[in-house]
Enzyme design. Structure first.
Site, mmCIF file in Angstrom:
data_model
loop_
_atom_site.group_PDB
_atom_site.id
_atom_site.type_symbol
_atom_site.label_atom_id
_atom_site.label_comp_id
_atom_site.label_asym_id
_atom_site.label_seq_id
_atom_site.Cartn_x
_atom_site.Cartn_y
_atom_site.Cartn_z
ATOM 1 C CD GLU A 81 -2.591 -1.143 2.647
ATOM 2 O OE1 GLU A 81 -3.914 -1.535 2.178
ATOM 3 O OE2 GLU A 81 -2.623 -1.106 3.691
ATOM 4 C CE1 TYR A 127 -10.836 18.522 23.360
ATOM 5 C CE2 TYR A 127 -12.453 17.924 23.193
ATOM 6 C CZ TYR A 127 -11.809 18.326 23.523
ATOM 7 O OH TYR A 127 -12.224 19.425 24.852
#
Length: 220
Positions: A81, A127
């Protein structure tokens, strides 16, 4: 945001950090078996975790080192990947590191029907907005399919993280620490998203997101 392009003088330290963060992610169950991969950009290329190696058992001397074209310069064969990382680095000049995981809750979300492909996890917490922002869903491709590179490249122009359908997240950051923290925040928000499914929720609205963006200098 200042990009962290690491020179030869601290390449050894970046190798150690990859090992440390890889072990931490593995021991806390955020990656299993030989899944997941980490990379850090250097002044003369980038480091990537090798193929078929557990993030819990990395050797700093055997990490894959590639040039900007993705050609192996030293170390063991890179993750299949690698092109995911390369595609994101090419589009995100401020990215100094990338984390790709098959973490349980994010992977579970990636398997759901009916997700908003432009923003597949709602802004449940400030967040999440601050560390991840909008999270697009990448349509399913088989693991290692090079066609993913162009899809991720197009999305990476505007997004620091993407979620691969039936697979898991790819998250960039200015440093490896920043990328890991963002990936962890994404995983926790995915967990909240699943816990709250079927219940009335109150995601952050446009004004609240705008306030976060202006207060913290975010590019949302």
């Amino acid at each position: 945001m200042t990009i962290a392009i690491h020179t030869h003088t601290d390449e050894a330290r970046q190798r150690e950090l990859i090992v440390e963060f890889g072990r931490s992610l593995y021991e806390r169950g955020l990656t299993a078996g030989s899944s997941g991969n980490l990379s850090v950009r250097l002044a003369d290329g980038w480091l990537l975790t090798p193929t078929n190696v557990s993030l819990g058992r990395l050797d700093p001397a055997r990490l894959s080192k590639l040039d900007d074209n993705g050609t192996l310069m030293s170390g063991e064969p890179p993750s299949k990947e690698a092109f995911l990382h390369q595609a994101m680095y090419r589009q995100r000049g401020k990215a100094g590191a990338i984390v790709h995981l098959h973490s349980t809750y994010a992977a579970a979300v990636s398997c759901l029907c009916g997700l908003d492909h432009d923003d597949c996890i709602p802004p449940l917490t400030p967040y999440f907005v601050m560390k991840v922002g909008r999270l697009p869903l990448v349509p399913y491709h088989r693991p290692g399919d090079p066609a993913l590179a162009s899809v991720i490249g197009k999305l990476a122009c505007k997004h620091s993280a993407v979620l691969l359908a039936n697979h898991g997240p790819v998250v960039s950051g200015s440093t490896l620490e920043a990328a890991v923290y963002a990936a962890e925040e994404l995983e926790e928000t995915a967990k909240l998203f699943l816990l709250l499914r079927g219940l009335p929720t109150r995601p952050l609205d446009a004004e609240q997101i705008k306030d976060l963006s202006s207060t913290f200098g975010l590019d949302l």
